[in-house]
Design a protein around this motif. Structure first.
Motif, short mmCIF file in Angstrom:
data_model
loop_
_atom_site.label_atom_id
_atom_site.label_comp_id
_atom_site.label_asym_id
_atom_site.label_seq_id
_atom_site.Cartn_x
_atom_site.Cartn_y
_atom_site.Cartn_z
N ARG A 124 -7.37 6.31 0.93
CA ARG A 124 -5.92 6.68 0.51
C ARG A 124 -5.87 8.08 -0.16
N ALA A 256 0.41 3.82 4.90
CA ALA A 256 0.83 2.24 4.60
C ALA A 256 -0.35 1.40 5.16
N ASP A 259 -2.73 1.43 1.97
CA ASP A 259 -2.28 0.60 0.97
C ASP A 259 -2.71 -0.83 1.15
N PHE A 260 -2.48 -1.34 2.52
CA PHE A 260 -2.68 -2.62 2.84
C PHE A 260 -4.20 -2.80 2.62
N ALA A 263 -4.87 -3.38 -1.03
CA ALA A 263 -4.46 -4.79 -1.29
C ALA A 263 -5.51 -6.09 -0.78
N GLN A 319 0.41 -9.35 -3.31
CA GLN A 319 0.43 -7.86 -3.28
C GLN A 319 0.00 -7.83 -1.81
N ARG A 320 -0.91 -8.33 -1.24
CA ARG A 320 -1.44 -8.08 0.01
C ARG A 320 -0.28 -8.37 1.13
N GLN A 322 3.03 -8.22 0.28
CA GLN A 322 3.87 -7.29 0.08
C GLN A 322 3.56 -5.84 0.79
N ALA A 323 2.13 -5.43 0.84
CA ALA A 323 1.73 -4.34 1.34
C ALA A 323 1.80 -4.45 2.80
N GLN A 326 5.40 -4.06 3.98
CA GLN A 326 5.65 -2.68 3.59
C GLN A 326 5.16 -1.78 4.75
N ARG A 327 4.40 -2.17 5.24
CA ARG A 327 3.74 -1.59 6.35
C ARG A 327 4.46 -1.78 7.65
#
Length: 425
Positions: A124, A256, A259-260, A263, A319-320, A322-323, A326-327
């Motif tokens: 990242r 994105a 970030d996944f 998570a 959180q995963r 959410q990621a 969001q992706r």
């Protein structure tokens, strides 16, 4: 006599005006070094504070990966028993001293899970560095385009100032010859004053544009800018229907995805942390009463009564999720942004071709006819001033259209910039 003099001055004025319409591209080229856009981007990339911050973030992520791969430190333990009691245990006569080590043994794959999180964070950070580099290139490109356009506006303003001065001289001759009212001379003088003031304004804007570019690249600009940058337009048939957008591999989507991945690695780490660790403690005990030595071996394991790790797993799983959502949102947003940017670039190219081609040619021809007609007494001064004003506005509009296309093209390149290859496993 006055008519002959007026005709000579008007003819000279037309020659000067015609030469002025050629613009900066016809100026005498000098052997001066060209400071290109690539040089400006390279200089800015090495001096931008954001680039330094990105480099520091990568270094921190690499150090974090090293830390994640380290094993827990052993603990030295010392223990004294049977002291300060009653009877035979009064004082230290019956003391038993124990010295040993407590060695934590990680279970459940905690170390591998930590390394996976650190690797995802490093990837990242590398993607973020590429994003910052792409942003710096876009910013420098926009400043460079603005500086080149400002130089062209200065050249256009100077040409218009020369045309206004020539028109004033022609009007003065006509007034002296009795062929025109003194009002024409006053109008021409006002046009000349406004043209000179416009030159001053454009010079200040050009100096500000160069100063902003020099400030961004962190060094003075050596040489002239690449004036041909604005004239690089696509062919008339290049932009047809917008092609389907493919966001795979773009920087925004790569960020994105990274970030996944972070998570997802966090879920694995939370599950690994549920497994209790062992603490193995070999030690040596000394018996004060007999002065004998004995080995001691201890094993301890925490009991997950109050914190069994389920809440941490639930948090990491959310959180995963959410990621992941969001992706998908980022994929839709970047597709829309690229589609809009491509349409804007296509429209800007169409406007630039029209403004710098047929529209400019028509305005130049109209001004030429107005000058000839004014000289021969067929057109009035108002028609001449209107034609000159239209020409000046068209030339400025052409510069703005060319600059808008270059900025739109740079925005498309920024949105479609590919993510760096490779990765950290």
């Amino acid at each position: 006599m006055y008519r002959i003099l007026a005709a000579m001055l008007a003819a000279a004025s037309c020659v000067t005006m015609a030469q002025a319409q050629v613009g900066p591209s016809a100026a005498v080229t000098q052997d001066v070094p060209i400071y290109t856009l690539d040089q400006a981007v390279s200089a800015a990339g090495g001096s931008a504070p954001a680039a330094e911050a990105a480099t520091a973030a990568i270094d921190a992520a690499r150090a974090g990966r090293t830390v994640a791969g380290l094993r827990p430190n052993p603990v030295v333990q010392g223990q004294v028993e049977n002291v300060i009691g009653s009877g035979p245990y009064r004082g230290v006569r019956s003391a038993e001293s124990t010295v040993g080590f407590a060695i934590p043994i990680e279970l459940g794959g905690k170390r591998g899970a930590r390394v996976a999180v650190a690797n995802a964070q490093l990837s990242r950070a590398e993607i973020q560095a590429a994003i910052i580099a792409a942003d710096v290139r876009l910013q420098v490109t926009q400043l460079y385009v603005e500086a080149v356009a400002a130089d062209r506006r200065v050249a256009t303003a100077r040409d218009q100032a020369r045309i206004a001065s020539d028109a004033l001289r022609a009007a003065s001759v006509r007034v002296q010859a009795g062929r025109a009212s003194p009002l024409e001379q006053q109008r021409a003088d006002v046009a000349r004053i406004n043209a000179d003031a416009n030159v001053e304004r454009q010079l200040r804007l050009a100096e500000a544009a160069r100063a902003n570019l020099a400030r961004r690249i962190g060094r003075p600009i050596d040489g002239a800018l690449d004036d041909t940058l604005l004239d690089r337009l696509p062919g008339a048939n290049v932009y047809g229907p917008v092609a389907p957008v493919n966001t795979t591999g773009t920087l925004a989507l790569a960020a994105a995805n990274a970030d996944f991945s972070i998570a997802e690695a966090g879920v694995r780490l939370a599950r690994a942390n549920r497994v209790p660790d062992l603490n193995v403690g070999p030690a040596i005990r000394r018996l004060e009463a007999t002065n004998d030595m004995a080995a001691v071996f201890t094993v301890s394991i925490p009991i997950p009564v109050f914190n069994n790790g389920r809440a941490a797993i639930a948090q990491a799983t959310a959180q995963r999720t959410q990621a992941d959502a969001q992706r998908r949102v980022t994929a839709l947003d970047i597709e829309q942004a690229i589609t809009d940017a491509q349409a804007q670039a296509a429209n800007a190219a169409t406007t630039a071709r029209a403004a710098s081609g047929p529209a400019l040619a028509a305005a130049q021809e109209a001004a030429r006819i107005a000058r000839i007609g004014y000289r021969e007494g067929k057109f009035g001064q108002l028609e001449l001033l209107d034609a000159e004003r239209t020409l000046a506005e068209t030339r400025v509009a052409a510069i703005d259209a060319l600059a808008n296309y270059q900025n739109a093209r740079a925005q498309v390149e920024r949105l479609t910039a590919p993510a760096p290859n490779g990765g950290n496993q």
